[in-house]
Design a protein around this motif. Structure first.
Motif, PDB file in Angstrom:
ATOM      1  N   ARG A  36       0.362  -1.623   0.116  1.00  0.00           N
ATOM      2  CA  ARG A  36      -0.056   0.327  -0.232  1.00  0.00           C
ATOM      3  C   ARG A  36       0.897   1.321  -0.116  1.00  0.00           C
ATOM      4  O   ARG A  36       1.452   1.164   0.547  1.00  0.00           O
ATOM      5  N   GLY A  51      -1.753  -3.067  -4.600  1.00  0.00           N
ATOM      6  CA  GLY A  51      -1.696  -2.461  -3.725  1.00  0.00           C
ATOM      7  C   GLY A  51      -2.507  -1.292  -3.965  1.00  0.00           C
ATOM      8  O   GLY A  51      -2.716  -0.903  -4.911  1.00  0.00           O
ATOM      9  N   ASP A  52      -3.292  -0.765  -2.545  1.00  0.00           N
ATOM     10  CA  ASP A  52      -3.812   0.384  -3.246  1.00  0.00           C
ATOM     11  C   ASP A  52      -2.983   1.666  -2.709  1.00  0.00           C
ATOM     12  O   ASP A  52      -1.692   1.436  -2.531  1.00  0.00           O
TER      13      ASP A  52
END
Length: 181
Positions: A36, A51-52
């Motif tokens: 992330r 991922g974010d």
């Protein structure tokens, strides 16, 4: 300090509108991140992210994201997102870009391929090269010649208190009366 790529076409070299270049984190094309990313400033992604990506600033994607993206404004320039996009203001998707996931924003301008549902607070514009496979909820819709749309459309009133109730609808009982106790 992350070096700035000089071999990127001119749109990448231009600063994000309304921002100072020093506030932009640039992730180069030879970089793959698994995990992330959280940022307070602007983010420019030229590589790949699994991922974010969450930021309070603007996002420019030239690479590939497999995960959700959120920011103030999100722009895809020859980029791909396999995940949902949430922007407080605007999302722009150029003709060489694709999104597989839902988009929520104030406004959207789409030239590329979108597969997912769109929920816009204000407006959406589909340029002639746009392809949408999904549903749209918006107040204002513009579709240029050549755009291809497959899905349902729900137009929302500018504001509920501005919605116009015709006398015919009132006679049919579609307007719910107010009751006081």
């Amino acid at each position: 300090d992350t070096p700035v790529r000089r071999d990127v076409p001119s749109p990448a070299a231009a600063p994000i509108a309304g921002s100072a270049r020093k506030d932009t984190s640039v992730l180069t094309s030879d970089l793959t991140i698994i995990g992330r990313i959280e940022a307070r400033g602007n983010v420019e992604l030229n590589g790949a992210l699994e991922g974010d990506l969450v930021t309070q600033g603007d996002v420019r994607i030239f690479g590939k994201v497999t995960g959700n993206v959120s920011g103030q404004n999100v722009t895809l320039l020859s980029g791909t997102v396999h995940g949902n996009i949430a922007a407080a203001e605007r999302v722009q998707v150029d003709a060489q870009s694709a999104v597989v996931g839902d988009i929520s924003a104030g406004d959207l301008t789409a030239c590329g391929r979108l597969e997912g549902d769109l929920k816009l607070k204000n407006s959406v514009t589909f340029e002639g090269t746009a392809l949408l496979l999904g549903n749209v909820e918006t107040k204002v819709l513009a579709v240029r010649e050549g755009a291809q749309l497959c899905g349902n459309l729900q137009m929302t009133a500018a504001r509920e208190d501005e919605a116009i109730s015709s006398p015919e609808k009132s006679r049919q009982g579609s307007a719910s009366p107010k009751t006081e106790a």
